[in-house]
Design a protein around this motif. Structure first.
Motif, short mmCIF file in Angstrom:
data_model
loop_
_atom_site.label_atom_id
_atom_site.label_comp_id
_atom_site.label_asym_id
_atom_site.label_seq_id
_atom_site.Cartn_x
_atom_site.Cartn_y
_atom_site.Cartn_z
N ILE A 1 45.91 -23.37 52.47
CA ILE A 1 47.35 -24.07 51.60
C ILE A 1 47.35 -24.15 50.50
O ILE A 1 46.77 -24.67 49.65
CB ILE A 1 47.63 -25.45 51.94
CG1 ILE A 1 47.57 -24.73 53.73
CG2 ILE A 1 48.91 -26.15 51.79
CD1 ILE A 1 48.70 -24.04 54.29
N PRO A 2 48.32 -23.50 49.12
CA PRO A 2 48.07 -24.07 48.47
C PRO A 2 48.69 -24.46 47.90
O PRO A 2 49.47 -25.36 47.91
CB PRO A 2 48.66 -22.63 47.13
CG PRO A 2 49.84 -22.32 48.84
CD PRO A 2 49.31 -22.54 49.75
N GLN A 3 48.08 -25.61 46.63
CA GLN A 3 48.62 -27.38 46.25
C GLN A 3 50.65 -26.84 45.91
O GLN A 3 50.64 -27.76 46.07
CB GLN A 3 48.57 -27.08 44.42
CG GLN A 3 48.57 -28.62 44.11
CD GLN A 3 48.35 -29.10 44.91
OE1 GLN A 3 47.70 -30.06 45.56
NE2 GLN A 3 49.31 -30.90 45.01
N THR B 1 48.43 -34.61 56.06
CA THR B 1 47.10 -35.44 56.32
C THR B 1 45.86 -34.78 56.20
O THR B 1 45.22 -34.54 56.27
CB THR B 1 47.65 -36.32 57.54
OG1 THR B 1 47.96 -35.77 57.64
CG2 THR B 1 48.02 -37.40 56.22
N SER B 2 46.54 -33.67 57.52
CA SER B 2 46.13 -32.81 57.42
C SER B 2 45.07 -32.12 55.95
O SER B 2 43.99 -31.78 55.70
CB SER B 2 46.54 -31.26 58.42
OG SER B 2 47.11 -32.00 59.62
N GLN B 3 45.75 -31.55 55.66
CA GLN B 3 45.31 -31.02 54.20
C GLN B 3 44.32 -31.74 53.34
O GLN B 3 43.62 -31.40 52.75
CB GLN B 3 46.67 -30.90 53.00
CG GLN B 3 45.98 -29.85 51.79
CD GLN B 3 45.58 -28.02 51.99
OE1 GLN B 3 45.31 -27.62 53.16
NE2 GLN B 3 45.31 -28.10 50.94
N ARG C 1 35.45 -31.33 49.74
CA ARG C 1 35.65 -31.57 48.44
C ARG C 1 36.00 -30.18 47.22
O ARG C 1 35.19 -29.76 46.37
CB ARG C 1 34.06 -31.89 47.19
CG ARG C 1 33.30 -33.37 48.33
CD ARG C 1 32.39 -33.66 47.54
NE ARG C 1 32.12 -35.22 47.55
CZ ARG C 1 32.59 -35.72 47.22
NH1 ARG C 1 33.33 -36.22 45.97
NH2 ARG C 1 32.40 -37.64 47.46
N GLN C 2 37.26 -29.86 48.18
CA GLN C 2 37.57 -28.72 47.37
C GLN C 2 39.21 -28.92 46.33
O GLN C 2 40.10 -29.64 46.87
CB GLN C 2 38.27 -27.63 48.86
CG GLN C 2 39.19 -26.86 48.35
CD GLN C 2 37.78 -25.86 48.24
OE1 GLN C 2 37.22 -25.28 48.60
NE2 GLN C 2 38.46 -25.00 46.38
N PRO C 3 38.80 -29.09 45.47
CA PRO C 3 40.22 -29.29 44.42
C PRO C 3 41.23 -28.35 44.90
O PRO C 3 41.15 -27.52 45.01
CB PRO C 3 39.22 -29.25 43.28
CG PRO C 3 38.42 -28.57 43.16
CD PRO C 3 38.12 -27.93 44.89
N PRO C 4 41.97 -28.98 43.78
CA PRO C 4 43.86 -27.62 43.89
C PRO C 4 43.48 -27.09 43.72
O PRO C 4 43.58 -27.06 42.23
CB PRO C 4 44.61 -29.34 44.21
CG PRO C 4 43.82 -30.31 43.14
CD PRO C 4 42.44 -30.19 43.28
N ASP C 5 44.25 -25.08 44.14
CA ASP C 5 44.54 -24.99 42.96
C ASP C 5 45.06 -24.65 41.98
O ASP C 5 44.22 -23.57 40.39
CB ASP C 5 44.41 -22.94 43.64
CG ASP C 5 45.86 -23.84 44.48
OD1 ASP C 5 46.26 -25.10 44.69
OD2 ASP C 5 46.46 -21.95 44.90
N THR C 6 45.94 -25.64 41.96
CA THR C 6 47.15 -26.58 41.08
C THR C 6 46.63 -27.42 40.53
O THR C 6 46.77 -28.41 41.32
CB THR C 6 48.68 -25.63 40.35
OG1 THR C 6 49.07 -25.72 41.87
CG2 THR C 6 48.36 -23.86 40.52
N THR C 7 47.46 -27.81 38.74
CA THR C 7 47.15 -29.45 38.82
C THR C 7 48.70 -29.90 39.55
O THR C 7 49.79 -29.87 39.48
CB THR C 7 48.42 -29.70 37.69
OG1 THR C 7 46.50 -29.07 36.61
CG2 THR C 7 47.87 -30.95 37.41
N PRO C 8 48.51 -31.03 40.55
CA PRO C 8 49.49 -31.35 41.80
C PRO C 8 50.35 -32.04 40.59
O PRO C 8 50.17 -32.36 39.62
CB PRO C 8 48.51 -32.41 42.73
CG PRO C 8 47.22 -32.39 42.41
CD PRO C 8 47.20 -31.76 41.05
#
Length: 839
Positions: free
Chosen positions: A609-611, A638-640, A648-655
Motif C-alpha cells: 500500500i503506497p502512502q 488500521t490494517s495499514q 517498523r516500515q516508514p511511509p514511502d512519501t511524506t503523509p
C-alpha cells in the motif's frame, strides 16, 4: 400506396411433371412436393436448381379436399360439409386478445382420436376477432369481401445471430407467432406474443386470389401477377429475442416502417400458390373458353414439352394448366441487388436510401433467424452480409439529415467496423472551405471516444476529429482530447484549437486543464505551470470532475493513470488526492477503481500500500462518507497502521496529514486518552513516522465510530512487548470493557500508568473497581516486593485516597486487608470518618 421496387427475388423456374391436373398441393420436409388430384397423391423430389423428379404415388380413401404436411406425415381431408349463410351486414369491428371473447362466438374444443389423458394439454385461446363489412355504396359482389389465406407463422428462438448454435427440432422454443389473413384487396399481418398487435397492412394494386406468408416475404397471386412484398416478422422477433435492440448497443429497423413490393411479375392464369424452403409453387390454369388449343409457354417459363404426359388425358385439360416451381434467389444475392439499387438514392440524401437498406438488413436478419433452412457455409456468408448491411445503415444515419441520426451508433457497432474504418468512409473533401458534419457522425464519434475503446487513431485521423468537433461541437473538444483513442494527436494542433475556443469567448477551467495536459505532453513545464496557476485549487478539482479522463483512463479493462496524474503526484499530491476524492463522491469512479489507480500510479502491486493511497483513505474519512463504507475504511487504515508499526516500515512519501490534523478535522479520529501518553512516555520513541502512525491508530480506536471487536483479531502482529503495542491492546480491551484484564497488564508492564488509567476509565458504574480490583491487586503486589515496590506503594496511596472519599467508614474497613499495618491505613480511615462532619 405501397412503394414498388423493380427487384428480382425470383430465380429459375421449372414445370412439375404431374400426370393429372393438380387440385391441391403442398411442400413437405426439406425436399418434397406433394400434389393431389382426385384420390391420387403424387410426391416429387425438389433439390436445388435440378429438375424435380417423381418419387412415388399413393391413393386416398376419397377425393382430397385439403392437403397439409407436418413432421408426423401428410394429412388430408376427404369429406366436406357445406352450408349457405345469410348474413346481415354490421359495422366493422376489431377485438384483440381476451376481448375477442366479447364477439359472441363460442368455440368448443372437441377431441377426435385423442386419448383422454392428453386432452388436458389442449385449450382454446382467443387471439383476434375482426369483422368486415362490404362497402354498400360501391355495390361490390360477395366475392370482393371474402377472406382468404388465413395462416399462422411461428418463428423460433435462435440465440445470438453470431453464434454457431444449431437448432434441432427438439430444441425449438417458440419466440413469436404471426397471423396473416387477407381480403381480395388488402392483407393484414398481426403479431401474437404477449399481446395481439397489428403489424402491417398490405394494399394490393389488384384483386388477390391467394397469399402465403414466409419469415422473409409475403407472396400474393392475382389472376395475372405474382407479387412479392416485404414483411416485418424478423424486426418484431428480434425485439422479442434480444433486450438490447433499440439501445446504443444494437438496432433494428422499426416494425412500423412501411412495407414495400419488391416485384410484381407477370404470370398468366394463376390459381393457387404454396411455399416451402426456397421454392414458390404456382398453379396456372387458363379458362377453357379462352384457350381453345394449347399455347406455347412464354420464353421466360420452362416448357412442359418432353415431360411424361398420359395420352388418355383430355387435350383441353392438358393444354389448360401447368404447375410451376419458382426458386427464390438466395438472400445474399437479393441483398446485394438491393444494396446496388440503393446507390441511386445516396447522392439525393433521401429517406428512400434508408428504407431500401433497412429492407435489405431485415432480409438478411430473417434468413439468419430461419437457421434450419441454411445450407452449410451459407450462414458465414449471411453474417458477413449482416455486418455489411449494418455498416451501410450506419453510413446513412451518419450522413443524412434525419431525426433518427443517433442510430448511426448501434449500427456501426453491429457492423464490426473500427472507428478508424468509419472515419475513412467519410468524405472529407470540402469545396468552399466550410465542411458540414451531420449529427449522426458526431454522435457516433463522440460516443465512441467516451467508451474507452482499445483503439488509437492515427495522428492524421485524430487531427480530422479535432477539426470536426471544433466546427460542429466546440464544447466537446476538451472532452474528446482526453480520450485514450486520441493519444496520437499532435499537442500543437490541439492547443491551437483550444486557444481558438478561448478567443471566441468559450473559456472554462476544463479548457485550461486540457491545455495544461497538452503542455505536459510537449514537455513545456512553464506553460503547464502558468495554466495551473490561472485557477484556484477548488476550481481545478471541479474541472477534473467534468472530465475524469484527464487523470484516469482505462485501456484493455485496466486502470491507467495519465501523464497529468503522474506529474501531480510529484508536484501537487494534495490536489491529486482531493480530485480523486471528488470523483468518487460524484460517482465518477468506484472505490476499488480508486484504490487500483493509486497503486498503479505509485508502482505498487499486490498487498503493498503506497502512502498516497493511505492519504486518500484518510481524506475519505475526513469527507464523512456514508456508513456503508465506513467500517471498510476503518479496517483498511488500521490494517495499514498495524502493518507499518509491526514492521517498523516508514511511509514511502511524506503523509499529507498529521495525526493532529486528523483529530482536529475529522470526528472519526478521537482525542487520545491521557493515560496513553503516560504509557508511551515510559519508553523513548524518537522515530517521527512511527509515532505518527501510532497516534493515528490510537486516535481511531478512541473515536466514536470504530467497531473495536472487528479489529482485535488483527492485532496479533503488534506485540505487547513494546509500549506501542501495549497501548493499542489496552485501548482495544478498554473499549470492550475488559477493565480487569487491562489493570493486570498495566500493573505488570507500566505501574505508573495505572492511576491515570483508573482516573480516566473507572468512573460511574465502573468506580467499584477501585476497591474491588485495583486496591487488592496493589496490596498483593506490595507484599511480594520487588523492583516495582515503590511504584506500587505510590499507586496504593492514591488508590486509598480515592476509596476513602467514595466509601462509608464501615465499607472502607471491609475492603482493607486484614493483615495490613494499622499505622499505614490510619490517615485514610481518619479522613473517611471525618468527611461527613466536614460536609
Amino acid at each position: 400506396m405501397v412503394q414498388l421496387y423493380n427487384l428480382h427475388p425470383f430465380g429459375s423456374q421449372q414445370v412439375v411433371p404431374c400426370k393429372l391436373e393438380p387440385e391441391r398441393f403442398c411442400g413437405g420436409g426439406r425436399d418434397t412436393l406433394f400434389v393431389a388430384a382426385g384420390c391420387k397423391v403424387e410426391a416429387f423430389t425438389v433439390v436445388g436448381q435440378e429438375l424435380c423428379q417423381p418419387r412415388c404415388v399413393f391413393s386416398t380413401l376419397g377425393r382430397v379436399l385439403r392437403l397439409a404436411y407436418s413432421e408426423a406425415g401428410i394429412s388430408n381431408e376427404t369429406s366436406q360439409l357445406e352450408s349457405d349463410d345469410f348474413v346481415i351486414c354490421q359495422k366493422p369491428m376489431e377485438l384483440l386478445g381476451e376481448k375477442s371473447k366479447q364477439s359472441g362466438i363460442s368455440v368448443t374444443l372437441e377431441s377426435t382420436g385423442l386419448a383422454d389423458e392428453k386432452i388436458k394439454y389442449f385449450h382454446v385461446r382467443h387471439l383476434l376477432y375482426r369483422r368486415f363489412a362490404p362497402d354498400i355504396s360501391s355495390c361490390l359482389l360477395s366475392d370482393d369481401v371474402r377472406l382468404h389465406s388465413l395462416q399462422l407463422l411461428p418463428i423460433y428462438q435462435t440465440g445470438s445471430l453470431t453464434s454457431d448454435r444449431k437448432n434441432s427440432s427438439q430444441e425449438k422454443v417458440l419466440l413469436s407467432l404471426f397471423c396473416f389473413f387477407s381480403l381480395p384487396h388488402v392483407g393484414y399481418l398481426y403479431m401474437i406474443v404477449k399481446s395481439v398487435e397489428l403489424l402491417s397492412v398490405y394494399q394490393y394494386p389488384e384483386k388477390s386470389q391467394q397469399a402465403v406468408l414466409t419469415p422473409q416475404f409475403l407472396h400474393v397471386i392475382t389472376s395475372n401477377n405474382l407479387q412479392c412484398y416485404t414483411v416485418r416478422c424478423s424486426a418484431a422477433a428480434a425485439r422479442e429475442e434480444d433486450p438490447y435492440v433499440d439501445t446504443t448497443l444494437k438496432a433494428c429497423p422499426p416494425i412500423s416502417m412501411d412495407v414495400c413490393a419488391l416485384r410484381i411479375q407477370l404470370f398468366i392464369g394463376l390459381k393457387a400458390i404454396c411455399h416451402f424452403k426456397n421454392h414458390v409453387v404456382l398453379l396456372t390454369k387458363a379458362d377453357p373458353e379462352t384457350v381453345p388449343e394449347r399455347r406455347e409457354s412464354p420464353k421466360r417459363f420452362l416448357s412442359r414439352k418432353g415431360t411424361s404426359v398420359n395420352p388418355k388425358t383430355p387435350p383441353v385439360a392438358e393444354a389448360g394448366w401447368n404447375l410451376y416451381i419458382v426458386n427464390t434467389i438466395s438472400p445474399v444475392q437479393l441483398y446485394k441487388e438491393m444494396v446496388d439499387y440503393s446507390n441511386a438514392y445516396k447522392t439525393a440524401k433521401t429517406q428512400s436510401c434508408i428504407h431500401l437498406l433497412s429492407e435489405a438488413h431485415l432480409l438478411v436478419r430473417a434468413a439468419l433467424m430461419d437457421a434450419s433452412q441454411l445450407e452449410p457455409g451459407e450462414k458465414a456468408e449471411l453474417l458477413e452480409a449482416f455486418k455489411e448491411s449494418c455498416g451501410h445503415l450506419g453510413d446513412c444515419y451518419s450522413r443524412l439529415e434525419t431525426q433518427h441520426s443517433h442510430l448511426a451508433l448501434p449500427y456501426y457497432k453491429m457492423s464490426g467496423l473500427s472507428m478508424a474504418e468509419v472515419l475513412n468512409r467519410v468524405d472529407w473533401a470540402v469545396e468552399d472551405g466550410s465542411q458540414k458534419y451531420e449529427r449522426g457522425l458526431i454522435f457516433y464519434i463522440n460516443h465512441s471516444l467516451y467508451e474507452n475503446l482499445d483503439e488509437e487513431l492515427s495522428e492524421e485521423l485524430s487531427a480530422k476529429v479535432v477539426q470536426m468537433f471544433y466546427a460542429a461541437e466546440p464544447k466537446q473538444l476538451p472532452h474528446i482530447l482526453c480520450s485514450p483513442s486520441m493519444k496520437n494527436i499532435d499537442p500543437l494542433t490541439a492547443i491551437k484549437y483550444l486557444r481558438k475556443l478561448d478567443t471566441s469567448g468559450f473559456s472554462s477551467v476544463l479548457v485550461t486543464l486540457a491545455k495544461a495536459a497538452m503542455a505536459l505532453k510537449m514537455g513545456d513545464l512553464d506553460m503547464h505551470r502558468n495554466e495551473m496557476k490561472s485557477h484556484s485549487e477548488m476550481k481545478l478539482v471541479c474541472g477534473f470532475i467534468l472530465e475524469p479522463r484527464l487523470l484516469i483512463q482505462q485501456r484493455k479493462g485496466q486502470i491507467v493513470p495519465t501523464e497529468f496524474a503522474v506529474h501531480l503526484k510529484e508536484t501537487q499530491p494534495g490536489l491529486l488526492v482531493a480530485s480523486v476524492l471528488a470523483l468518487q463522491k460524484n460517482n465518477k469512479i468506484g472505490i476499488e477503481e480508486a484504490d487500483s489507480f493509486f497503486k498503479v500510479l505509485c508502482g505498487k502491486d499486490g498487498d503493498t500500500i503506497p502512502q498516497l493511497l493511505v492519504d486518500f483513505w484518510e481524506a475519505q474519512l475526513v469527507a464523512c462518507l456514508p456508513d456503508v463504507v465506513l467500517q471498510e475504511l476503518f479496517f483498511k487504515l488500521t490494517s495499514q497502521y498495524i502493518w507499518r508499526l509491526s514492521k517498523r516500515q516508514p511511509p514511502d512519501t511524506t503523509p499529507l496529514r498529521t495525526s493532529e490534523d486528523l483529530i482536529n478535522t475529522c470526528s472519526h479520529y478521537g482525542l487520545i486518552n491521557p493515560w496513553v501518553n503516560v504509557l508511551i512516555s515510559s519508553e523513548s520513541l524518537v522515530d517521527k513516522n512511527y509515532m505518527e502512525d501510532l497516534s493515528k491508530l490510537q486516535s481511531l480506536i478512541c473515536g466514536p465510530s470504530f467497531d473495536i471487536a472487528s479489529i482485535v483479531p488483527f492485532l496479533e502482529p503488534l506485540s505487547e512487548d513494546t509500549v506501542a503495542g501495549l497501548s493499542v491492546h489496552v485501548l482495544c480491551h478498554t473499549r470492550l470493557k475488559e477493565y480487569d484484564q487491562c489493570i493486570d497488564r498495566l500493573l505488570e508492564r507500566c505501574p505508573e500508568a495505572v492511576i491515570p488509567y483508573a482516573n480516566h476509565e473507572l468512573k460511574e458504574e465502573n468506580r467499584t473497581l477501585w476497591w474491588k480490583k485495583l486496591l487488592p491487586e496493589l496490596c498483593q503486589r506490595i507484599k511480594c516486593g520487588g523492583e516495582k515496590y515503590q511504584l506500587y506503594l505510590s499507586s496504593l496511596k492514591e488508590t486509598l485516597s480515592v476509596v476513602a472519599v467514595e466509601l462509608e467508614l464501615r465499607d472502607f474497613l471491609n475492603v482493607l486487608p486484614e493483615d495490613g499495618t494499622a499505622a499505614f491505613f490510619l490517615p485514610y480511615l481518619l479522613y473517611c470518618s471525618r468527611k461527613k462532619s466536614l460536609t
